[in-house]
Design a protein around this motif. Sequence first.
Motif, PDB file in Angstrom:
ATOM      1  N   PRO A 295      50.135  40.055  47.303  1.00  0.00           N
ATOM      2  CA  PRO A 295      49.880  41.446  47.707  1.00  0.00           C
ATOM      3  C   PRO A 295      50.121  42.448  46.589  1.00  0.00           C
ATOM      4  N   HIS A 296      49.781  43.673  46.925  1.00  0.00           N
ATOM      5  CA  HIS A 296      50.137  44.855  46.150  1.00  0.00           C
ATOM      6  C   HIS A 296      49.532  44.874  44.747  1.00  0.00           C
ATOM      7  N   LEU A 297      48.212  44.739  44.674  1.00  0.00           N
ATOM      8  CA  LEU A 297      47.485  44.904  43.420  1.00  0.00           C
ATOM      9  C   LEU A 297      46.654  46.181  43.544  1.00  0.00           C
ATOM     10  N   ARG A 298      46.672  46.994  42.536  1.00  0.00           N
ATOM     11  CA  ARG A 298      45.980  48.288  42.569  1.00  0.00           C
ATOM     12  C   ARG A 298      44.659  48.204  41.803  1.00  0.00           C
ATOM     13  N   VAL A 299      43.593  48.664  42.423  1.00  0.00           N
ATOM     14  CA  VAL A 299      42.283  48.771  41.776  1.00  0.00           C
ATOM     15  C   VAL A 299      41.961  50.252  41.693  1.00  0.00           C
ATOM     16  N   GLU A 300      41.865  50.782  40.455  1.00  0.00           N
ATOM     17  CA  GLU A 300      41.552  52.189  40.271  1.00  0.00           C
ATOM     18  C   GLU A 300      40.213  52.325  39.571  1.00  0.00           C
ATOM     19  N   LEU A 301      39.525  53.419  39.855  1.00  0.00           N
ATOM     20  CA  LEU A 301      38.246  53.707  39.213  1.00  0.00           C
ATOM     21  C   LEU A 301      38.450  54.792  38.161  1.00  0.00           C
ATOM     22  N   PHE A 302      37.860  54.568  36.986  1.00  0.00           N
ATOM     23  CA  PHE A 302      37.989  55.487  35.867  1.00  0.00           C
ATOM     24  C   PHE A 302      36.616  56.060  35.539  1.00  0.00           C
ATOM     25  N   ARG A 303      36.545  57.379  35.352  1.00  0.00           N
ATOM     26  CA  ARG A 303      35.261  58.024  35.045  1.00  0.00           C
ATOM     27  C   ARG A 303      34.627  57.478  33.779  1.00  0.00           C
ATOM     28  N   ASP A 304      35.442  57.171  32.767  1.00  0.00           N
ATOM     29  CA  ASP A 304      34.871  56.692  31.507  1.00  0.00           C
ATOM     30  C   ASP A 304      34.391  55.237  31.576  1.00  0.00           C
ATOM     31  N   ASP A 305      34.575  54.589  32.711  1.00  0.00           N
ATOM     32  CA  ASP A 305      34.076  53.221  32.884  1.00  0.00           C
ATOM     33  C   ASP A 305      32.954  53.180  33.935  1.00  0.00           C
ATOM     34  N   ALA A 306      32.325  54.315  34.178  1.00  0.00           N
ATOM     35  CA  ALA A 306      31.271  54.381  35.201  1.00  0.00           C
ATOM     36  C   ALA A 306      30.113  53.434  34.883  1.00  0.00           C
ATOM     37  N   GLU A 307      29.831  53.216  33.593  1.00  0.00           N
ATOM     38  CA  GLU A 307      28.752  52.291  33.247  1.00  0.00           C
ATOM     39  C   GLU A 307      29.095  50.866  33.679  1.00  0.00           C
ATOM     40  N   GLY A 308      30.354  50.463  33.534  1.00  0.00           N
ATOM     41  CA  GLY A 308      30.783  49.133  33.978  1.00  0.00           C
ATOM     42  C   GLY A 308      30.613  48.951  35.474  1.00  0.00           C
ATOM     43  N   TYR A 309      30.894  49.995  36.255  1.00  0.00           N
ATOM     44  CA  TYR A 309      30.698  49.920  37.706  1.00  0.00           C
ATOM     45  C   TYR A 309      29.205  49.876  38.032  1.00  0.00           C
ATOM     46  N   HIS A 310      28.425  50.663  37.293  1.00  0.00           N
ATOM     47  CA  HIS A 310      26.974  50.668  37.505  1.00  0.00           C
ATOM     48  C   HIS A 310      26.392  49.280  37.247  1.00  0.00           C
ATOM     49  N   LEU A 311      26.820  48.629  36.171  1.00  0.00           N
ATOM     50  CA  LEU A 311      26.325  47.282  35.860  1.00  0.00           C
ATOM     51  C   LEU A 311      26.674  46.299  36.976  1.00  0.00           C
ATOM     52  N   ASN A 312      27.845  46.439  37.567  1.00  0.00           N
ATOM     53  CA  ASN A 312      28.223  45.586  38.695  1.00  0.00           C
ATOM     54  C   ASN A 312      27.311  45.858  39.890  1.00  0.00           C
ATOM     55  N   LEU A 313      27.041  47.134  40.146  1.00  0.00           N
ATOM     56  CA  LEU A 313      26.229  47.505  41.310  1.00  0.00           C
ATOM     57  C   LEU A 313      24.777  47.053  41.196  1.00  0.00           C
ATOM     58  N   VAL A 314      24.216  47.025  39.992  1.00  0.00           N
ATOM     59  CA  VAL A 314      22.813  46.630  39.839  1.00  0.00           C
ATOM     60  C   VAL A 314      22.660  45.118  39.676  1.00  0.00           C
ATOM     61  N   SER A 315      23.755  44.383  39.677  1.00  0.00           N
ATOM     62  CA  SER A 315      23.679  42.919  39.617  1.00  0.00           C
ATOM     63  C   SER A 315      23.193  42.402  40.973  1.00  0.00           C
ATOM     64  N   PRO A 316      22.713  41.158  41.021  1.00  0.00           N
ATOM     65  CA  PRO A 316      22.233  40.620  42.306  1.00  0.00           C
ATOM     66  C   PRO A 316      23.291  40.609  43.405  1.00  0.00           C
ATOM     67  N   ALA A 317      24.569  40.444  43.039  1.00  0.00           N
ATOM     68  CA  ALA A 317      25.637  40.415  44.046  1.00  0.00           C
ATOM     69  C   ALA A 317      26.864  41.143  43.498  1.00  0.00           C
ATOM     70  N   PRO A 318      27.048  42.430  43.826  1.00  0.00           N
ATOM     71  CA  PRO A 318      28.238  43.154  43.361  1.00  0.00           C
ATOM     72  C   PRO A 318      29.511  42.423  43.782  1.00  0.00           C
ATOM     73  N   CYS A 319      30.499  42.437  42.894  1.00  0.00           N
ATOM     74  CA  CYS A 319      31.666  41.591  43.154  1.00  0.00           C
ATOM     75  C   CYS A 319      32.955  42.192  42.608  1.00  0.00           C
ATOM     76  N   TRP A 320      34.052  41.579  43.046  1.00  0.00           N
ATOM     77  CA  TRP A 320      35.369  41.806  42.475  1.00  0.00           C
ATOM     78  C   TRP A 320      35.511  40.862  41.277  1.00  0.00           C
ATOM     79  N   PHE A 321      36.260  41.271  40.277  1.00  0.00           N
ATOM     80  CA  PHE A 321      36.630  40.391  39.171  1.00  0.00           C
ATOM     81  C   PHE A 321      38.144  40.226  39.235  1.00  0.00           C
ATOM     82  N   VAL A 322      38.595  38.974  39.314  1.00  0.00           N
ATOM     83  CA  VAL A 322      40.020  38.688  39.452  1.00  0.00           C
ATOM     84  C   VAL A 322      40.501  37.955  38.200  1.00  0.00           C
ATOM     85  N   LEU A 323      41.433  38.575  37.483  1.00  0.00           N
ATOM     86  CA  LEU A 323      42.081  37.965  36.329  1.00  0.00           C
ATOM     87  C   LEU A 323      43.359  37.313  36.820  1.00  0.00           C
ATOM     88  N   TRP A 324      43.506  36.008  36.561  1.00  0.00           N
ATOM     89  CA  TRP A 324      44.711  35.311  37.001  1.00  0.00           C
ATOM     90  C   TRP A 324      45.241  34.405  35.896  1.00  0.00           C
TER      91      TRP A 324
END
Length: 194
Positions: A73-102
């Motif tokens: 539990p207790h992992l924070r996902v924040e959105l940053f304005r300067d990374d809007a292109e990275g979010y856009h690339l995720n959204l235009v992919s065939p299946a938008p997703c979470w990326f989990v670093l472990w």
Amino acid sequence: MGVSTNGPEEVAHSARPGLDVAVVMRRRAVSGPLSRWQAWQWTPVDVVPNEVAFGRAARPLLQSSDEQRWLFPHLRVELFRDDAEGYHLNLVSPAPCWFVLWRLDEESASDTLQLARPVAVSLSYHDAGRWLDAQESVDQLPADPDVVEWLQAFASQHYQPEPRRRRRPQSFQALTDRFGKPASVSTSKTRGEP
């Protein structure tokens, strides 16, 4: 998964839009020839909204001889304005997703169980690319439609594609030799030619 863009989970942590999430990791026995090198395999299987009842410590959800599931539990996902292109690339992919670093948890290393602990969760292709370049363990999990809608609203507000620059036609560019010095082309005859 219900996502509000102005809920208490966002105001409590920072001024940036974000979500508190929990990651479910699965440990399963490896069978066949691969089991000679690795007896167990860890993979994330779900990203869910964090709840107060989860607490802060990792805990087992399922334990059998073939499989274990752990909640982190207790992992924070924040959105940053300067990374809007990275979010856009995720959204235009065939299946938008979470990326989990472990990472495998060195503190829990023992003969019985070594936990694979999620370190970060993101919705940005840029974050995932940096993590993969650093040779980290990164897996993708499908994002719920509510999360995709929330991410789309943020990207629509902050993503500005770079304007395409008109390329100058090759015929108008200065002619240079292989050393970068100005060169000239002559159409007049040189000596010795008929």
